[in-house]
Write an enzyme that holds these catalytic residues in place. Sequence first.
Site, short mmCIF file in Angstrom:
data_model
loop_
_atom_site.label_atom_id
_atom_site.label_comp_id
_atom_site.label_asym_id
_atom_site.label_seq_id
_atom_site.Cartn_x
_atom_site.Cartn_y
_atom_site.Cartn_z
N LYS A 1 0.68 -1.07 0.04
CA LYS A 1 0.08 -0.22 -0.01
C LYS A 1 0.89 1.22 0.02
O LYS A 1 1.92 1.20 0.36
CB LYS A 1 -1.07 0.00 1.28
CG LYS A 1 -0.17 -0.10 2.66
CD LYS A 1 -0.03 1.35 3.10
CE LYS A 1 0.82 1.36 4.39
NZ LYS A 1 1.41 2.39 4.88
N ALA B 1 10.30 -3.22 6.08
CA ALA B 1 10.28 -2.05 7.03
C ALA B 1 10.48 -0.69 5.85
O ALA B 1 11.27 0.20 6.05
CB ALA B 1 11.64 -2.06 7.64
N ALA C 1 3.73 -1.53 4.31
CA ALA C 1 3.04 -2.61 4.87
C ALA C 1 3.17 -3.96 4.68
O ALA C 1 2.11 -4.66 4.40
CB ALA C 1 1.43 -1.90 4.82
N GLY C 2 4.36 -4.45 4.36
CA GLY C 2 4.58 -5.74 3.82
C GLY C 2 4.30 -6.74 4.78
O GLY C 2 3.92 -7.80 4.56
N GLY C 3 4.81 -6.24 6.21
CA GLY C 3 4.53 -7.31 7.14
C GLY C 3 2.81 -7.59 7.47
O GLY C 3 2.37 -8.83 7.61
N ASP D 1 -2.53 -1.61 10.05
CA ASP D 1 -2.67 -1.79 8.54
C ASP D 1 -3.40 -3.03 7.82
O ASP D 1 -3.34 -3.03 6.68
CB ASP D 1 -1.23 -1.52 8.05
CG ASP D 1 -0.92 -0.03 8.21
OD1 ASP D 1 -1.50 0.85 8.57
OD2 ASP D 1 0.48 0.22 8.01
P1 ATP Z 1 4.00 -0.12 7.77
O1 ATP Z 1 4.03 0.57 6.53
O2 ATP Z 1 2.84 -1.13 8.17
O3 ATP Z 1 4.65 0.59 9.23
P2 ATP Z 1 6.43 -1.43 6.84
O4 ATP Z 1 6.21 -1.58 5.65
O5 ATP Z 1 7.39 -0.15 7.45
O6 ATP Z 1 5.30 -1.25 7.77
P3 ATP Z 1 7.38 -4.18 7.36
O7 ATP Z 1 7.66 -4.57 6.13
O8 ATP Z 1 5.86 -4.41 7.76
O9 ATP Z 1 7.38 -2.50 7.68
O10 ATP Z 1 8.32 -4.59 8.49
C1 ATP Z 1 8.40 -3.98 9.97
C2 ATP Z 1 9.08 -4.97 10.73
O11 ATP Z 1 8.16 -6.11 11.23
C3 ATP Z 1 10.21 -5.68 10.18
O12 ATP Z 1 11.58 -4.80 10.48
C4 ATP Z 1 10.16 -7.03 10.86
O13 ATP Z 1 10.78 -7.31 11.84
C5 ATP Z 1 8.81 -7.17 11.31
N1 ATP Z 1 7.84 -8.14 10.41
C6 ATP Z 1 7.33 -9.20 11.06
N2 ATP Z 1 6.52 -9.91 10.20
C7 ATP Z 1 7.05 -9.67 8.94
C8 ATP Z 1 6.77 -9.86 7.47
N3 ATP Z 1 6.02 -11.24 7.22
N4 ATP Z 1 7.46 -9.34 6.57
C9 ATP Z 1 8.46 -8.33 7.05
N5 ATP Z 1 8.47 -7.87 8.11
C10 ATP Z 1 7.96 -8.68 9.22
#
Ligand code: ATP
Length: 302
Positions: free
Chosen positions: A10, A97, A101-103, A137
């Site tokens: 997203k 990260a 919102a990959g996690g 998210d």
């Molecule tokens: P958001 O946009 O929701 O703030 P983000 O995209 O910045 O999230 P994510 O890729 O979701 O960040 O990862 C944030 C942290 O979540 C990672 O550093 C990791 O430690 C943890 N994490 C837990 N599950 C996952 C997953 N399936 N994939 C990636 N990171 C994950």
Amino acid sequence: MTVTVRVPAKVNVQLAVGPARPDGFHDLANVFLAVGLYDEVTATPADALRITCTGPDADKVPLDRTNLAARAAELLAARYGRSPDVHLHIAKDIPVAGGMAGGSADGAAALVACDALWGTGASREELLEICAELGSDVPFSLVGGAALGTGRGERLTPLEVGGTFHWVFAAADGGLSTPAVYAEFDRLTPHAGPPEADPVLLAALRTGDPFALAGALSNDLQPAAVSLRPSLKDTLAAGTKAGALAALVSGSGPTTAFLAEGAEAARGIAEALMASGTCRSARTATSPAPGATIVSGSATSF
Ligand code: ATP
């Protein structure tokens, strides 16, 4: 028997952030748009819960029970009184990260995959409840398209989108911690006002006009992300110089998003960003994209 679910990243086309609440969260007016960069989560029966991950960022993904995909399987299993014995394989293409919102996407995908694999037959409302428990998210990753999130961002109202938008996403080296970016926001913005969705932005989504959307994009977390990672200014400037209609930090960053007039312009901006040396990689994607979708496998109960 396996089930594979595809789930989008997203971008926040508006992220209005209110003051910190007593529980530490912030009230948001968060306009989510799903973009066509996808992870795929494949669920296969196993003797115990196990997570594996492949992809360019795979080494940064936790493989223990803190992984949101594992937590999703555990929550669904607990609700249906079974053990979460499943192998979840994440084919990861969404930057880790990166503020995309990959996690959360993997949590929503794992939930849909396990529901199908186990034949639990949970209703959409139940799945959305579990998503909200997993994180702010996650509900949007399930539904996709475009939506206004209020509360912590988890209370969703679907939004109409009248056309296809063309984007370029530039990944940065290293991530930014979402809590650290909010803490910096609190430091920089001690008197944040109540967050409200911008009617001009909602109208731009409805008409599908990229020029109107470009004028209305906003992210209250951008100054905080740039303060923690000043080099993002160079990436934003390089994309603007290459002809982007608008440039902004995606969510809490450090991924940056560039809105283009069309597909060809997007390809040109991506090439210019790659050549600029201000980012790790740059990719094009379109929006809106559908939410978590089963792409192969079938439901079974055993
Ligand atoms: P958001 O946009 O929701 O703030 P983000 O995209 O910045 O999230 P994510 O890729 O979701 O960040 O990862 C944030 C942290 O979540 C990672 O550093 C990791 O430690 C943890 N994490 C837990 N599950 C996952 C997953 N399936 N994939 C990636 N990171 C994950």
